[in-house]
Design a protein around this motif. Sequence first.
Motif, PDB file in Angstrom:
ATOM      1  N   LEU A  41       0.881  -1.369   0.077  1.00  0.00           N
ATOM      2  CA  LEU A  41      -0.025   0.165  -0.078  1.00  0.00           C
ATOM      3  C   LEU A  41       0.858   1.098  -0.036  1.00  0.00           C
ATOM      4  N   THR A  42       0.892   1.981  -1.228  1.00  0.00           N
ATOM      5  CA  THR A  42       1.577   3.304  -1.220  1.00  0.00           C
ATOM      6  C   THR A  42       3.015   3.027  -0.823  1.00  0.00           C
ATOM      7  N   GLY A  43       3.643   2.049  -1.450  1.00  0.00           N
ATOM      8  CA  GLY A  43       5.262   1.801  -1.267  1.00  0.00           C
ATOM      9  C   GLY A  43       5.389   0.902  -0.086  1.00  0.00           C
ATOM     10  N   ARG A  44       4.644   0.675   0.835  1.00  0.00           N
ATOM     11  CA  ARG A  44       4.950   0.095   2.121  1.00  0.00           C
ATOM     12  C   ARG A  44       4.202  -1.515   2.267  1.00  0.00           C
ATOM     13  N   TRP A  45       4.760  -2.244   2.716  1.00  0.00           N
ATOM     14  CA  TRP A  45       3.937  -3.465   3.155  1.00  0.00           C
ATOM     15  C   TRP A  45       3.295  -3.795   4.266  1.00  0.00           C
ATOM     16  N   ILE A  46       2.094  -3.953   4.144  1.00  0.00           N
ATOM     17  CA  ILE A  46       1.111  -4.093   5.418  1.00  0.00           C
ATOM     18  C   ILE A  46       1.057  -5.525   5.618  1.00  0.00           C
ATOM     19  N   VAL A  47       1.380  -5.831   7.023  1.00  0.00           N
ATOM     20  CA  VAL A  47       1.405  -7.176   7.394  1.00  0.00           C
ATOM     21  C   VAL A  47       0.295  -7.563   8.658  1.00  0.00           C
ATOM     22  N   ARG A  48      -0.614  -8.693   8.419  1.00  0.00           N
ATOM     23  CA  ARG A  48      -1.449  -8.757   9.429  1.00  0.00           C
ATOM     24  C   ARG A  48      -1.151 -10.184   9.799  1.00  0.00           C
TER      25      ARG A  48
END
Length: 96
Positions: free
Chosen positions: A47-54
């Motif tokens: 998301l917008t150049g960052r990785w989101i981790v759940r």
Amino acid sequence: MLADGTSRFVAQFAAPAAQHLAIERAGRTEVVLIDAASGSWVALYQLTGRWIVRQGGPEALWDAIEEQIGRWHMVGAPTLEKFTVTVTPEGQTIHW
């Protein structure tokens, strides 16, 4: 981190029973790892150049994978040709 075959191989050391899949959701591709035996899971997306981790379940799969990948990178990220697999009646070990 998981786009490369060798990285996925190294990640599998930390989560040997996890299954890897990709799903389309909300207009993006999510990478999902599921360990059916433990009930643990990880979902990642960019998301917008960052990785989101759940992640969820009894084991922190992504934390273990990041640690394993980090150790591999600290020794220069050796290629698969540098790996050694040993199989004995007690189990299997993999070293680089």
